[in-house]
Write an enzyme that holds these catalytic residues in place. Structure first.
Site, mmCIF file in Angstrom:
data_model
loop_
_atom_site.group_PDB
_atom_site.id
_atom_site.type_symbol
_atom_site.label_atom_id
_atom_site.label_comp_id
_atom_site.label_asym_id
_atom_site.label_seq_id
_atom_site.Cartn_x
_atom_site.Cartn_y
_atom_site.Cartn_z
ATOM 1 N N THR A 155 12.444 -46.803 -9.706
ATOM 2 C CA THR A 155 13.513 -45.943 -10.223
ATOM 3 C C THR A 155 13.196 -45.381 -11.599
ATOM 4 O OG1 THR A 155 14.695 -47.910 -11.036
ATOM 5 C CG2 THR A 155 15.332 -47.029 -8.869
ATOM 6 N N TYR A 156 12.334 -46.076 -12.367
ATOM 7 C CA TYR A 156 11.927 -45.522 -13.663
ATOM 8 C C TYR A 156 10.973 -44.347 -13.471
ATOM 9 C CZ TYR A 156 9.628 -45.081 -18.193
ATOM 10 O OH TYR A 156 9.118 -44.580 -19.355
ATOM 11 N N ALA A 157 9.875 -44.580 -12.765
ATOM 12 C CA ALA A 157 8.919 -43.501 -12.516
ATOM 13 C C ALA A 157 9.560 -42.410 -11.666
ATOM 14 C CB ALA A 157 7.673 -44.049 -11.829
#
Length: 249
Positions: A155-157
């Site tokens: 979810t960050y990338a």
């Protein structure tokens, strides 16, 4: 802005109170820019950054806001216009990191990650495109995981990856006004933003993936952003990776 320094320019720094954003706020002010220091929660850090800038004869103002809220994004740019008469440079360093397996990620966590890393990034670029002076500069902070991959950071990338596409489209759409739009995508940075997500063993692994066996230092990233804000006017629609050759496997 060819050959020009930052003197008398107005810079808006999203997340400009500390870490990379704080360094940029101080660096731009040292070179003569007037700085709008955005912060979300850390008012004391923002006030300290403003005091440091004013203590050396510079000009800065702190603005609180949640950049996932469009009204707060607009108010940030309103402050630049109302206080300094306009804006020339907009740098968004804000973001949120989560290291969690896909199978354990909740809907709430997904929504929060994409709101901060994607939605806020989009509307920051949008408002900058509307409000910056001609020949302005828009710079977003991405992640080297745009070009590499590892476990746990879906979810960050994933939330940061749309920045590249927003940037490419904006570079074309704003080109007739001479506004450049770029992404700077560092490797894991040696700041408090990084360590809560990792074990000591994984920190050591990330260090091993770059030259000098070290994490990315904010002092090595800030000059890249400064270059894009000044002499690097010809760069647009690009993603730059100041990461010491960082890779993941």
């Amino acid at each position: 802005m060819v050959g020009n320094a930052l003197r008398e320019k107005v810079a808006i720094i999203g997340g400009g109170e500390k870490n990379l954003g704080g360094l940029l706020s101080r660096t731009f002010a040292e070179d003569g820019a007037k700085v709008v220091v955005h912060y979300h929660n850390d008012k004391s850090a923002a006030e300290e950054t403003v005091q440091d800038i004013e203590g050396t004869g510079g000009h800065a103002v702190a603005v609180q806001g949640d950049l996932t809220q469009i009204a707060d994004v607009r108010r940030l740019f309103d402050t630049a216009v109302d206080t300094y008469g306009g804006a020339d440079i907009a740098v968004n360093t804000t973001g949120m990191v989560l290291r969690k397996p896909i199978l354990e990620t909740t809907e709430e966590e997904y929504d929060r990650m994409f709101a901060i890393n994607s939605k806020a990034g989009f509307f920051f670029i949008q408002e900058a495109g509307r409000r910056l002076n001609d020949r302005g500069r828009i710079i977003s902070i991405g992640t080297s995981l745009l070009a590499a991959f590892t476990d746990g950071y879906s979810t960050y990338a994933g939330g940061k990856s749309p920045l590249e596409h927003f940037t490419r489209a904006a570079a074309k759409e704003f080109a007739d006004r001479g506004i450049s739009v770029n992404v700077v995508a560092p490797g894991p940075m040696d700041t408090p933003f990084f360590y809560p997500q990792e074990t000591p063993e994984r920190v050591e692994f990330h260090q091993s993936q770059a030259m000098g066996n070290q994490l990315t230092h904010i002092d090595d990233v800030a000059p890249v952003i400064k270059f894009l804000a000044t002499e690097g006017w010809w760069f647009t629609g690009q993603t730059m990776f100041p990461n010491g050759g960082y890779t993941t496997r």
